[in-house]
Scaffold this active site. Structure first.
Site, mmCIF file in Angstrom:
data_model
loop_
_atom_site.group_PDB
_atom_site.id
_atom_site.type_symbol
_atom_site.label_atom_id
_atom_site.label_comp_id
_atom_site.label_asym_id
_atom_site.label_seq_id
_atom_site.Cartn_x
_atom_site.Cartn_y
_atom_site.Cartn_z
ATOM 1 N N ARG A 122 0.813 -1.235 0.000
ATOM 2 C CA ARG A 122 0.000 0.000 0.000
ATOM 3 C C ARG A 122 0.842 1.279 0.000
ATOM 4 O O ARG A 122 0.383 2.328 0.411
ATOM 5 C CB ARG A 122 -0.986 0.006 1.178
ATOM 6 C CG ARG A 122 -2.029 -1.094 1.102
ATOM 7 C CD ARG A 122 -3.169 -0.835 2.059
ATOM 8 N NE ARG A 122 -4.196 -1.860 1.913
ATOM 9 C CZ ARG A 122 -4.280 -2.945 2.675
ATOM 10 N NH1 ARG A 122 -3.385 -3.125 3.653
ATOM 11 N NH2 ARG A 122 -5.231 -3.834 2.501
ATOM 12 N N LYS A 144 2.944 10.958 -11.826
ATOM 13 C CA LYS A 144 2.123 10.087 -12.658
ATOM 14 C C LYS A 144 2.859 8.764 -12.866
ATOM 15 O O LYS A 144 4.004 8.751 -13.318
ATOM 16 C CB LYS A 144 1.860 10.718 -14.030
ATOM 17 C CG LYS A 144 0.757 11.750 -14.054
ATOM 18 C CD LYS A 144 0.494 12.159 -15.491
ATOM 19 C CE LYS A 144 -0.675 13.093 -15.616
ATOM 20 N NZ LYS A 144 -0.931 13.457 -17.027
ATOM 21 N N GLU A 186 9.384 17.178 -25.530
ATOM 22 C CA GLU A 186 8.741 17.551 -24.274
ATOM 23 C C GLU A 186 9.243 18.900 -23.763
ATOM 24 O O GLU A 186 8.521 19.615 -23.069
ATOM 25 C CB GLU A 186 8.975 16.460 -23.219
ATOM 26 C CG GLU A 186 8.315 15.128 -23.531
ATOM 27 C CD GLU A 186 6.816 15.119 -23.275
ATOM 28 O OE1 GLU A 186 6.247 16.180 -22.923
ATOM 29 O OE2 GLU A 186 6.197 14.046 -23.436
ATOM 30 N N LYS A 228 7.037 22.653 -15.076
ATOM 31 C CA LYS A 228 6.198 21.523 -14.671
ATOM 32 C C LYS A 228 5.956 21.545 -13.173
ATOM 33 O O LYS A 228 4.851 21.233 -12.705
ATOM 34 C CB LYS A 228 6.832 20.203 -15.094
ATOM 35 C CG LYS A 228 5.919 19.022 -14.796
ATOM 36 C CD LYS A 228 6.276 17.761 -15.524
ATOM 37 C CE LYS A 228 5.195 16.703 -15.294
ATOM 38 N NZ LYS A 228 5.493 15.432 -15.982
ATOM 39 N N GLU A 238 -4.425 16.623 -11.905
ATOM 40 C CA GLU A 238 -4.881 16.894 -13.262
ATOM 41 C C GLU A 238 -6.381 17.174 -13.338
ATOM 42 O O GLU A 238 -7.096 16.692 -14.217
ATOM 43 C CB GLU A 238 -4.521 15.724 -14.187
ATOM 44 C CG GLU A 238 -4.458 16.121 -15.660
ATOM 45 C CD GLU A 238 -3.910 15.018 -16.527
ATOM 46 O OE1 GLU A 238 -2.687 14.995 -16.726
ATOM 47 O OE2 GLU A 238 -4.697 14.184 -17.005
ATOM 48 N N ARG A 242 -3.164 21.244 -15.098
ATOM 49 C CA ARG A 242 -2.141 20.232 -15.413
ATOM 50 C C ARG A 242 -2.438 19.512 -16.718
ATOM 51 O O ARG A 242 -1.525 19.001 -17.370
ATOM 52 C CB ARG A 242 -2.015 19.227 -14.268
ATOM 53 C CG ARG A 242 -0.900 18.211 -14.514
ATOM 54 C CD ARG A 242 -0.555 17.369 -13.310
ATOM 55 N NE ARG A 242 0.490 16.416 -13.649
ATOM 56 C CZ ARG A 242 1.072 15.599 -12.781
ATOM 57 N NH1 ARG A 242 0.723 15.612 -11.511
ATOM 58 N NH2 ARG A 242 2.025 14.761 -13.184
ATOM 59 N N ASN A 246 -0.575 17.799 -21.447
ATOM 60 C CA ASN A 246 -0.890 16.744 -22.408
ATOM 61 C C ASN A 246 -1.016 17.280 -23.836
ATOM 62 O O ASN A 246 -1.531 16.571 -24.711
ATOM 63 C CB ASN A 246 -2.191 16.040 -22.011
ATOM 64 C CG ASN A 246 -2.022 15.182 -20.781
ATOM 65 O OD1 ASN A 246 -1.208 14.270 -20.753
ATOM 66 N ND2 ASN A 246 -2.776 15.485 -19.743
ATOM 67 N N HIS A 249 -0.616 14.911 -26.764
ATOM 68 C CA HIS A 249 -0.585 13.529 -26.295
ATOM 69 C C HIS A 249 -1.789 12.702 -26.749
ATOM 70 O O HIS A 249 -1.652 11.493 -26.940
ATOM 71 C CB HIS A 249 -0.468 13.504 -24.774
ATOM 72 C CG HIS A 249 0.910 13.797 -24.269
ATOM 73 N ND1 HIS A 249 1.550 14.990 -24.520
ATOM 74 C CD2 HIS A 249 1.779 13.053 -23.530
ATOM 75 C CE1 HIS A 249 2.750 14.966 -23.953
ATOM 76 N NE2 HIS A 249 2.912 13.812 -23.363
ATOM 77 N N HIS A 253 -0.618 9.512 -28.432
ATOM 78 C CA HIS A 253 -0.876 8.192 -27.851
ATOM 79 C C HIS A 253 -1.610 7.283 -28.832
ATOM 80 O O HIS A 253 -1.416 6.057 -28.816
ATOM 81 C CB HIS A 253 -1.704 8.335 -26.571
ATOM 82 C CG HIS A 253 -0.913 8.812 -25.397
ATOM 83 N ND1 HIS A 253 -1.502 9.151 -24.192
ATOM 84 C CD2 HIS A 253 0.421 9.002 -25.223
ATOM 85 C CE1 HIS A 253 -0.562 9.537 -23.342
ATOM 86 N NE2 HIS A 253 0.605 9.452 -23.951
ATOM 87 N N HIS A 268 8.127 7.759 -27.915
ATOM 88 C CA HIS A 268 7.062 8.563 -27.318
ATOM 89 C C HIS A 268 7.211 10.036 -27.691
ATOM 90 O O HIS A 268 6.242 10.692 -28.066
ATOM 91 C CB HIS A 268 7.080 8.413 -25.792
ATOM 92 C CG HIS A 268 6.126 9.321 -25.082
ATOM 93 N ND1 HIS A 268 4.753 9.216 -25.195
ATOM 94 C CD2 HIS A 268 6.351 10.389 -24.268
ATOM 95 C CE1 HIS A 268 4.172 10.151 -24.470
ATOM 96 N NE2 HIS A 268 5.120 10.881 -23.902
#
Length: 370
Positions: A122, A144, A186, A228, A238, A242, A246, A249, A253, A268
């Protein structure tokens, strides 16, 4: 000279150290975070072969006991199978929740390690040691973590902030030129979404930075991490601003999913670069972004060797319907409708919810054919 950037998240705050030669100091930098000198390292096998000796010796010199779990490089390691193998290995080491796990490698390693750390017992604290440009400027900061699923990229994961990020610029000297370019996408994204002055700097200095000029790489990385960090501090989960990170993206993606996340075909950062160009073109098609800004964004991508997709992969399997289907699984979508990061110009990105599906389909058909 070392740069230190703070990520302010109350009890989850941490710092990002950026500089040359930091791997040799890692033991001394990481030891204060530990209750007992015990860590497990999850490392990309290629990165470890290149830089693990210096890092491991530094830990040993700081009297830190460490065990190594190696993973294969590439997006294929962001899978349920890899997650199971890594978590079982961590449990076999009998780590305590107060121990540390270290991610050593690129974005894939950081994503997988962070997810494993977040769910093992956990939650066990972890440290990011990113060794690629893309990981240093983006994926190592912000918490993330995820693995991929058959439905798309990064769909299974948690938010789990690192305790510390150590970015040694020296590791970039061993990166292939293609990976430097992918990481630059990026960096350029930060200028395109919200900082016109930084975009102008990137346009002017891409050739020297990508040729390995340390001062320019250090400046670009520092500016990107600072930007960032500010955004993550304002919107950790997000829920708002935030999402701007993306930019490109959702389109990108989709391309990655179609090629089965095969980085030998498409990195990527290359997918993000293509996606950003498409976001600018779609914004223009919707009457939002002036054509001159579209052309300037594409010029900046081309200056970094990041041409749009047809030039990267001529004759690729870019069927518009397949792209749209992949985009429909994006995490940002709400109420069955697409959410895209669009722009009113360079430095002026915004979140657009409820994007008209037919407009996107028509755009994809025209853009892929061109």
């Amino acid at each position: 000279m070392k740069q230190t950037v703070a990520v302010a998240l109350d009890q989850r705050s941490y710092v990002v150290d950026i500089g040359q030669g930091l791997l040799a100091e890692a033991g001394a930098l990481i030891r204060p975070l530990m209750k007992r000198p015990r860590v497990a390292i999850i490392a990309d096998s290629t990165a470890w072969a290149l830089h693990g000796g210096v890092f491991g010796e530094s830990l040993t010199q700081a009297s830190i006991i460490w065990d190594l779990i190696e993973i294969a490089p590439g997006e294929g390691s962001k899978s349920f199978a890899s997650l199971e193998r890594v978590t079982e290995a961590l449990l076999a080491l009998n780590l305590e929740r107060s121990d540390l796990i270290i991610a050593f490698g690129g974005g894939v390693t950081g994503d997988l390690t962070g997810f494993a750390a977040g769910i093992t017992k956990r939650g066990i604290d972890f440290v990011q040691v990113p060794t690629t440009l893309l990981a240093q400027v983006d994926s190592s900061v912000g918490g993330k973590t995820a693995i991929n699923a058959s439905a798309g990229k990064n769909l299974i994961g948690v938010f789990w902030q690192p305790r510390y990020v150590l970015a040694d610029l020296s590791t970039l000297a061993t990166l292939p030129a293609r990976d430097l370019r992918a990481g630059w996408a990026e960096i350029l994204k930060i200028g395109l979404l919200g900082d016109r002055a930084f975009f102008d700097w990137c346009l002017a200095h891409a050739p020297t930075a990508l040729a390995g000029t340390v001062e320019h790489l250090a400046y670009a990385i520092g500016q990107s991490v600072q930007a960032k960090a500010r955004i993550v501090a304002e919107d950790e989960r997000e829920a708002g601003v935030r999402a701007l990170l993306n930019l490109g993206h959702t389109f990108g993606h989709a391309f990655e999913a179609i090629v089965g996340f095969d980085e030998s075909v498409l990195r990527h950062g290359e997918a993000v670069a293509c996606g950003m160009a498409m976001a600018f073109r779609f914004s223009h098609a919707q009457g939002l972004c002036p054509q001159e800004d579209v052309l300037l964004a594409e010029k900046a991508l081309q200056a970094a060797g990041l041409a749009y997709l047809p030039r990267l992969l001529p004759g690729g399997p870019w069927h518009p319907d397949a792209l749209f289907e992949a985009m429909s699984h994006d995490k940002k979508n709400e109420n069955g409708a697409l959410t895209l990061i669009l722009t009113r110009g360079i430095g002026a990105a915004f979140v657009q919810k409820g994007v008209d599906a037919e407009a996107v389909r028509a755009f994809l058909k025209e853009d892929v054919q061109r």
